[in-house]
Design an enzyme around this catalytic site. Structure first.
Site, PDB file in Angstrom:
ATOM      1  N   CYS A  52       0.834  -1.201   0.000  1.00  0.00           N
ATOM      2  CA  CYS A  52       0.000   0.000   0.000  1.00  0.00           C
ATOM      3  C   CYS A  52       0.876   1.261   0.000  1.00  0.00           C
ATOM      4  O   CYS A  52       1.566   1.527  -0.972  1.00  0.00           O
ATOM      5  CB  CYS A  52      -0.974  -0.021   1.178  1.00  0.00           C
ATOM      6  SG  CYS A  52      -2.379   1.096   0.979  1.00  0.00           S
ATOM      7  N   HIS A  78      -3.746  -5.592   1.138  1.00  0.00           N
ATOM      8  CA  HIS A  78      -3.557  -5.883   2.557  1.00  0.00           C
ATOM      9  C   HIS A  78      -4.081  -7.289   2.850  1.00  0.00           C
ATOM     10  O   HIS A  78      -5.004  -7.770   2.201  1.00  0.00           O
ATOM     11  CB  HIS A  78      -4.327  -4.890   3.427  1.00  0.00           C
ATOM     12  CG  HIS A  78      -3.754  -3.510   3.429  1.00  0.00           C
ATOM     13  ND1 HIS A  78      -2.560  -3.214   4.042  1.00  0.00           N
ATOM     14  CD2 HIS A  78      -4.222  -2.352   2.909  1.00  0.00           C
ATOM     15  CE1 HIS A  78      -2.320  -1.916   3.906  1.00  0.00           C
ATOM     16  NE2 HIS A  78      -3.302  -1.372   3.230  1.00  0.00           N
TER      17      HIS A  78
END
Length: 481
Positions: free
Chosen positions: A330, A427
């Site tokens: 991310c 994630h």
């Protein structure tokens, strides 16, 4: 039986774990139970089935209840972006970004959303177990409170106060709380319990009796330290400190100043063949690390500056030149590129920040936030990866021609030409057991074969057993009204 609230005599007394254990205990009694936290502050968020985000602790508590996480379980989420400001998430969606001193002015406007979410949960379940935030003893914050006694009184929910004996001064914590709070707030408190006890519990009998005598509150027991707590996802970055194993493949993760969604690391940390170390401020990246992870962050450009202040940019180049591997997740993925542009000033002043240049990609921030659960196919193995995306910004560039994964046929992530630098927005990727085993095999590590989800379920059961053995759980649940 409708609701019960656990508040703390201080921050980090273990409220989240206590609520998770009570949720599992209530579920095992055949009750339909749901967790609720009016207001949470955390950068470790979970994506819900209804397309929003809530604190990671409430997602774990939902799991303890056998439920999918929903935005009503945590209607107000504060995500710190700096030392003085935070993003305000209301019922799963960003409302605004505000400074701490200005948040007090908008808090009263948020009580409606809090009570609305609580009402929906209460109507749908036999029992709602509520977690407070911080402590009601912070009486300077009582005006406009929506997280502790302000909520308890507005919703008519009885309170049990939890004290943390591990940090010392637990008698003063609990007796002092009764002394400083408003007398009408004190009438909401039905009793107390002691958490995190180490050693011989009988040595605290006099102190326990003293609390009962001084407060007039009923005691519901002393809970010994739960040794398996580290196996459950943590929400507070303060819980990230871990002692190196000293054996296994060394994986170094940078403890960024605004680190987010760091439970991505949990499945790796549990693997016996991995020695996961957190590299804190002022510490060098270990020269013998095989892999360096740049985790998620709430402030990509801010943490790029923080990373450079620590000298980690120099360490990363040296690590890469030695043949080391790098993984960015991310915000960490965004940092690995050539630049991060924020023309709208979403994370701070508008501008462009030079990236680390280990991936040939560039990121442009935008006001649209991607919040979604995904099932991806790993490009290298074809294995399924269950995860979620929670980010702003779009990343493009030549290295995107070598994707990390594919989602519904669309390329995701990027891999460098040498194959040793990887970036992904996914994630939770290491929670997929088969993929984790294959990925670790590529690093020369044999996976344990343990199920990550199974480990968490077993730990929640063990937590409920632990609480049943040491607390009056039936008495606690009987308080609910």
């Amino acid at each position: 039986m409708t609701a019960l609230m656990i508040q703390g005599a201080g921050s980090n007394v273990g409220k989240s774990m206590l609520v998770a254990g009570l949720c599992r205990a209530a579920r095992r009694r055949g009750l339909s139970v749901a967790p609720f936290k009016p207001q949470n502050m955390s950068n470790n968020a979970a994506v819900t089935t209804d397309g929003g985000e809530i604190g990671r602790a409430q997602a774990l508590q939902a799991l303890a209840c056998g439920l999918e996480p929903m935005v009503d379980m945590n209607p107000i989420l504060l995500k710190p972006e700096s030392d003085v400001g935070a993003q305000v998430i209301v019922q799963g969606r960003r409302l605004t970004t505000t400074k701490a001193r200005d948040y007090a002015a908008i808090k009263p406007q948020l009580m409606g959303a809090v009570l609305e979410s609580f009402s929906r949960l209460r109507a749908a379940h036999d029992l709602v177990i509520v977690e407070g935030a911080g402590s009601p003893a912070e009486v300077n914050l009582r005006a406009g409170d929506i997280a502790n006694m302000g909520f308890a009184r507005a919703a008519g929910v009885p309170v049990v106060l939890a004290g943390d004996i591990d940090r010392g001064g637990v008698i003063a914590q609990i007796v002092g709380t009764q002394t400083v709070i408003d007398p009408e707030d004190a009438t909401m408190i039905e009793g107390f319990l002691i958490n995190k006890f180490r050693g011989d519990v009988s040595l605290f009998e006099d102190g326990y009796a003293m609390i009962e005598a001084r407060t007039g509150w009923r005691g519901f027991g002393v809970l010994p330290w739960f040794a398996q707590a580290h196996l459950l996802p943590a929400e507070d970055a303060l819980d990230l400190t871990r002692a190196p194993r000293g054996s296994g493949l060394k994986v170094a993760c940078l403890a960024l100043s605004r680190i987010a969604n760091f439970d991505d690391l949990d499945p790796l940390a549990a693997e016996p063949g991995i020695d996961l170390v957190m590299v804190g401020p002022g510490q060098p990246i270990p020269g013998d690390a095989h892999l360096v992870i740049l985790p998620g962050t709430k402030s990509t450009r801010g943490d790029l500056a923080f990373l450079r202040e620590q000298g980690w940019d120099i360490d990363l180049v040296a690590h890469y030149r030695r043949g080391g591997h790098v993984l960015g997740i991310c915000g960490g993925y965004q940092m690995l590129g050539r630049s991060v542009a924020d023309p709208e000033g979403i994370e701070g002043a508008p501008g462009v920040t030079e990236g680390l240049g280990l991936l040939d990609v560039e990121t442009v921030m935008s006001s649209d936030k991607r919040l979604t659960r995904v099932t991806a196919e790993h490009a290298g193995t074809g294995l399924s990866v269950e995860g979620y995306e929670i980010h702003i910004g779009r990343t493009e560039g030549p290295d995107r021609a070598r994707p990390f994964a594919r989602i519904d046929g669309i390329d995701e992530g990027a891999i460098s030409g040498c194959g040793r630098v990887t970036g992904s927005y996914l994630h939770g990727l290491f929670g997929a057991d088969e993929f984790r085993a294959a990925w670790l095999g590529g690093l020369g590590v044999k996976a344990s074969g343990q199920s990550h989800a199974g480990r968490i379920e077993a730990t929640l059961d063990a937590l409920a057993d632990h609480m049943e053995a040491h607390l009056d759980v039936d008495g606690l649940l009987a308080l609910a009204r």
